[in-house]
Design an enzyme around this catalytic site. Structure first.
Site, mmCIF file in Angstrom:
data_model
loop_
_atom_site.group_PDB
_atom_site.id
_atom_site.type_symbol
_atom_site.label_atom_id
_atom_site.label_comp_id
_atom_site.label_asym_id
_atom_site.label_seq_id
_atom_site.Cartn_x
_atom_site.Cartn_y
_atom_site.Cartn_z
ATOM 1 N N HIS A 177 0.803 -1.217 0.000
ATOM 2 C CA HIS A 177 0.000 0.000 0.000
ATOM 3 C C HIS A 177 0.839 1.271 0.000
ATOM 4 C CE1 HIS A 177 -4.059 -1.816 0.795
ATOM 5 N NE2 HIS A 177 -3.279 -2.844 1.107
ATOM 6 N N ASP A 391 3.800 9.480 -1.290
ATOM 7 C CA ASP A 391 2.610 8.763 -0.856
ATOM 8 C C ASP A 391 2.310 7.640 -1.828
ATOM 9 O OD1 ASP A 391 0.566 8.331 0.938
ATOM 10 O OD2 ASP A 391 -0.184 10.383 0.832
#
Length: 763
Positions: A177, A391
């Site tokens: 993730h 991110d």
């Protein structure tokens, strides 16, 4: 959701054997203590939970393995909202070292471009391995034969390979993730190769961005030297085992878009959005930042840009206000405590310098908001700033877009967030460039309604068409299509460590004792003799040995000892009569046979060493001695057809390091049988295993059925051969193909003594 330990009517205990098993650091529920002291389980918010709920509705049985939060003993498995939940326990020091330490103070900063210097402590790595093993064991125990196991995120990167060790039948996926760093950064990780090999236990590896996928493939190619073809990685087999192909693919995660969009139709949420603007003094513009309080999110850069715009006079604090939501995160980690102090000092300084009376220049909210309040904030915001320095995806950007069916609002999006690859109509910005960030904020504030609508229409099309359910199904479809012809099912009959009930064991022994011709065979170390640190100091249980001798003299009974020890060593420690067949080196060496046994059946298992094999064995022995010299206490044993690395007496982390080095070396030996066992790794230049040896012994002795006692992974090749009338008995804990289990050597002694008595009584 009910408390699984109080046993309300709607709580159920799940059954093992699930078609889909999700493995993540946290369970999809949070515990909440009620006023009466009872525990209530509440479904956690989050995209992964939402995605899995929809996916699990499409399978017959789905399960989730994860940590329930808290320390100490975990709750018992339970069912909630149709999902079977299997809590994994963590001790307090494991939370500190595995989670806060290696996961969030070592891996997280390294994977996020070293915005904060990563720390590395060897004790953290020890706990990371230990906890990963616990998660892997829990998942392996509950997955159905041939089932799918989907492992999630950086905390569990060793789990795929650990599951594959015991469940090669499972189809294993892993999704990362967070970003995967460039090889130049990843190379700084001290345990980098172990991490890569752990991940490569999966059949499919998923990443958020194409760049992350390419970074991983490059790391595998450079650090492990494996062959890659595009995004397909060839993982060599251990010794003579076949190679595998692993797919690395890009699957950008999303949100439950329609659910978020539907919330905007709720009159109560619409009123909250209006009230929020009123509480802020009805400014002309509201600018919103929503983040976990994390140094990767660029909060400090955003505040610096806003403060400078106020100081420059480019923004009037009476016309525009900024709301910064900073959800508490990892507050026991030093870097996060320091970040909170810096952010709060900056907010206080800006408000002190620029806020008009009765209204803040920045409204700072260091708390969590529920989904409904968050949607109201998105609806009230004219501009949302997503200024992450690095991110994996950043779902705030997608949530804001899904919250604007009015097609108004402006998204300022960092080019370093994964969402920037998909949300191309956003105002893209380099958050490291404060001047560029300031210009983008001003442009967003000045953007007209038509331009906002044009951009938001494009953004919404992307977010609404590519939701979290589509993401999950795309990943699982890829996993379903990979390796169908290569999967072999290993039968697991017993898991855990609970011994077989005495009545069941007794009934099985009585039935076996009545079979006319039987073979009774056993491993040595850990079965007939307790495992000891000094191999030459091993002492066989005299009563167990006596029972085997007794059985070998009975009509219709053949007896064999099958060991990884060399034939000479096994004979030295057992002193068995000629009526007992000794098989050493996992079947590569066979001792003298009783005259009534059909020797020609075993001819193919006689030890044959060519000059080439002798030379290869010498080379392997030298390599193992080099590994042993680097890890004090590690020893090398040489057999006629094998070399063995023993780590039982290794000091400190030497056992793990030596084993790791030996297995890495094994990948370079395609014609050698490599057998990892309990604190040993054996390299045999003769292809043999205990299962083949037992099958041959049963034929040579014309046995109608056989019984085998074993404690090691090498004994599973025997248990894989079990027929309907045969008995496989596992000694000690662990997943096994055996049908019966006893606790230890003491119980083995009792079992063999009892079997001898039953056979004698048969006459």
């Amino acid at each position: 959701m009910p408390d699984p330990q109080t046993g309300p009517e709607d709580a159920q205990r799940p059954e093992a054997g699930h078609e889909l098993v999700v493995v993540a650091n946290r369970l999809p529920v949070d515990s909440r203590t009620l006023p009466d002291g009872a525990t209530e389980w509440v479904t956690s918010p989050g995209g992964l939970v939402t995605a899995m709920e929809s996916v699990m509705r499409t399978v017959d049985s789905g399960a989730w393995v994860g940590w329930a939060g808290g320390t100490g003993e975990a709750p018992s498995p339970f069912v909630a909202d149709g999902m079977h939940l299997y809590p994994v326990p963590l001790a307090g020091h494991e939370v500190e070292r595995y989670y806060e330490g290696f996961s969030n103070a070592t891996l997280w900063p390294l994977y996020h471009d070293v915005i904060v210097d990563p720390e590395f402590h060897r004790t953290w790595w020890d706990d990371y391995q230990r906890v990963n093993r616990r998660f892997a064991r829990a998942a392996a125990e509950v997955a159905a034969p041939g089932g799918i196991v989907w492992v999630h995120d950086y905390q569990l990167q060793l789990v795929p390979a650990m599951i594959r060790e015991t469940r090669p039948d499972a189809r294993i996926g892993f999704f990362n993730h967070i970003p995967f760093p460039p090889v130049e950064l990843f190379s700084q990780l001290p345990k980098r190769n172990q991490i890569l090999r752990g991940l490569l236990g999966a059949d499919v590896l998923g990443f958020q961005r194409e760049g992350d996928t390419l970074n991983f493939v490059a790391a595998v190619r450079k650090l492990l030297g494996y062959h890659t073809d595009g995004q397909t990685i060839t993982v060599p087999g251990l010794g003579t085992a076949p190679s595998r192909e692993v797919q690395a693919r890009t699957f950008p995660i999303s949100i439950d878009s329609q659910s978020v969009s539907d919330l905007t139709e709720d009159p109560d949420i619409q009123e909250r959005a209006r009230q929020l603007r009123a509480d802020m003094g009805d400014p002309a513009k509201i600018v919103l930042g929503v983040d976990r309080l994390d140094y990767t999110k660029g909060i400090r850069h955003r505040l610096k840009a806003w403060g400078e715009l106020l100081a420059d006079g480019a923004i009037d604090p009476r016309d525009a206000v900024m709301i910064q939501v900073a959800t508490p995160s990892r507050e026991r980690v030093d870097a996060y405590r320091q970040l909170r102090d810096e952010v709060e000092l900056t907010v206080g300084r800006i408000n002190g310098d620029h806020a008009p009376i009765g209204r803040p220049a920045i409204s700072y909210q260091h708390r969590s908001f529920d989904r409904r309040d968050m949607t109201a904030l998105y609806m009230a915001a004219d501009v949302v700033l997503v200024t992450a320095l690095r991110d994996g995806m950043n779902l705030v950007a997608k949530e804001y877009v899904a919250s604007r069916p009015d097609e108004q609002g402006v998204l300022v999006l960092s080019e370093f967030a994964g969402a920037a690859d998909e949300l191309r109509a956003a105002l893209r910005v380099n958050p490291h460039d404060i001047d560029e960030l300031k210009s983008s904020i001003l442009r967003a504030l000045a953007m007209g309604e038509d331009e906002q609508r044009e951009a938001m229409t494009s953004l919404r099309r992307q977010v609404m068409d590519h939701d979290v359910q589509a993401w999950a199904h795309a990943f699982l479809d890829e996993l379903e299509s990979v390796g169908r012809d290569e999967i072999t099912t290993r039968r697991i009959r017993l898991t855990g460590e609970t011994p077989t009930p005495e009545a069941e064991l007794e009934a099985s022994l009585r039935t076996f004792a009545e079979v006319p011709r039987i073979l009774v065979a056993s491993d040595f170390d850990g079965v007939l003799a307790p495992i000891v640190a000094e191999r030459d100091a091993v002492q066989a249980d005299p009563e167990a040995i006596a029972a085997l001798r007794d059985l070998s003299e009975m009509p219709g009974v053949a007896v064999a000892l099958v060991s990884g020890r060399s034939l000479t060593n096994l004979d030295h420690h057992t002193r068995m009569p000629s009526s007992v067949v000794l098989v050493g080196s996992h079947g590569a060496e066979v001792g003298a046979l009783p005259p009534w046994m059909h020797a020609e059946v075993l001819d193919s298992f006689a030890l044959t060493m060519s000059p080439q094999k002798e030379q290869l064995l010498e080379s392997i022995t030298r390599a193992l001695h080099r590994i042993a010299s680097a890890n004090p206490g590690t020893e090398v044993e040489t057999k006629p057809a094998a070399a063995v690395l023993h780590t039982r007496r290794a000091r400190g982390r030497g056992a793990g390091n030596a084993t790791e080095a030996a297995l890495e070396y094994a990948l370079s030996l395609p014609d050698v049988t490599v057998t990892p066992g309990k604190e040993v790794v054996e390299f045999s230049v003769v292809d043999a295993n205990k299962g083949v040896a037992i099958e041959a012994l049963a034929r040579a002795s014309a046995a109608d059925a056989w019984l085998y006692l074993g404690d090691d992974v090498t004994d599973e090749t025997v248990f894989d051969q079990l027929g309907d009338d045969d008995l496989g008995i596992k000694v000690g804990p662990g997943d096994t193909g055996a049908g019966l289990r006893v606790e230890g050597t003491e119980q083995v002694r009792e079992l063999l003594t009892h079997l001898a008595a039953l056979r004698r009584a048969r006459g």
